[in-house]
Design an enzyme around this catalytic site. Sequence first.
Site, mmCIF file in Angstrom:
data_model
loop_
_atom_site.group_PDB
_atom_site.id
_atom_site.type_symbol
_atom_site.label_atom_id
_atom_site.label_comp_id
_atom_site.label_asym_id
_atom_site.label_seq_id
_atom_site.Cartn_x
_atom_site.Cartn_y
_atom_site.Cartn_z
ATOM 1 C CB THR A 71 68.563 -75.058 -14.560
ATOM 2 O OG1 THR A 71 69.308 -75.405 -13.390
ATOM 3 C CG2 THR A 71 69.195 -75.693 -15.778
ATOM 4 C CD GLU A 101 72.578 -74.983 -13.731
ATOM 5 O OE1 GLU A 101 72.104 -74.615 -14.820
ATOM 6 O OE2 GLU A 101 71.920 -74.996 -12.663
ATOM 7 C CB SER A 129 71.726 -69.261 -7.170
ATOM 8 O OG SER A 129 71.293 -68.425 -8.222
#
Length: 293
Positions: free
Chosen positions: A166, A130, A230
């Site tokens: 995010t 990401e 994560s």
Amino acid sequence: MNVLIDKNSGYCFGVEFAIQMAEDELSHEHSLYCLGDIVHNRMEVERLHGLGLRIIDREQLEEIHDAKVLIRAHGEPPATYELALRNNLELIDASCPVVLKLQNRVKHAFDASTRQQGQIVIYGQPGHAEVAGLTGQTLNQAIIVMSEADLDQVDFTRPVTLFSQTTKSTAGFYHMKAVIEERIKAAGGSLDSFDANDSICRQVSNREPALRIFAQQHDIIIFVSGRKSSNGKALFSVVNQTNPRSYFVENEQELDEAWFEGAESVGICGATSTPMWLMERVKARIEEVGVSA
């Protein structure tokens, strides 16, 4: 021994959508390429491999032509779409809508900051898919930070715009925001030139308070997640701070019977990348331990 799975755990919308798209495509195709692990969970990747999903890296993507490639929920930088055009690749884009919106915000912020000699700072994990997609919106000029030490890369006399991956910890983001404000003041800068954007997915951040309550309700917590996740690391930290008798496992084979001695209640929870079927499997194994004890 009572064993309960947290009803709020399991896939977030973005991951569920990507996996559904892969399964739909594989229902009428023998195989499908996916750029990177579709989800940071080894067990689920292996299951989908059995259906025909083939994980490739960026170097392999360069060599593939005239094929279908799935873009996972993490999103991709502009360079990936440019390569797809050159290699005549049909992209099945399962990028999470939340991530796509954030990419757009980062791009607009970068365009504006360039005119003001500003800097884009992203609180996230270097090398994460990401984060790669987000930095791609800035011509790879964004500064990635995970710790206070990483902030040494930032010039605090110039404007700073902060975003977050995010799936990062909300507490971690606001700590970083506070540190940046302190450093701007120390450098003699103005806080008017600092724009902090809490871009953490609310479906992710809302799990933190719910998990704290869940962890308090059980003697033992088994947190199920892939070790590359994560989000899994962030959520397990929340659980472990609340209940010290918390254990991180990838699957039921990693359970230790000694953990459950004297326990009357066991709670099972997981990351946004943890499939419910895997938590069910962990539950079944714990119940076997309870019966044999």
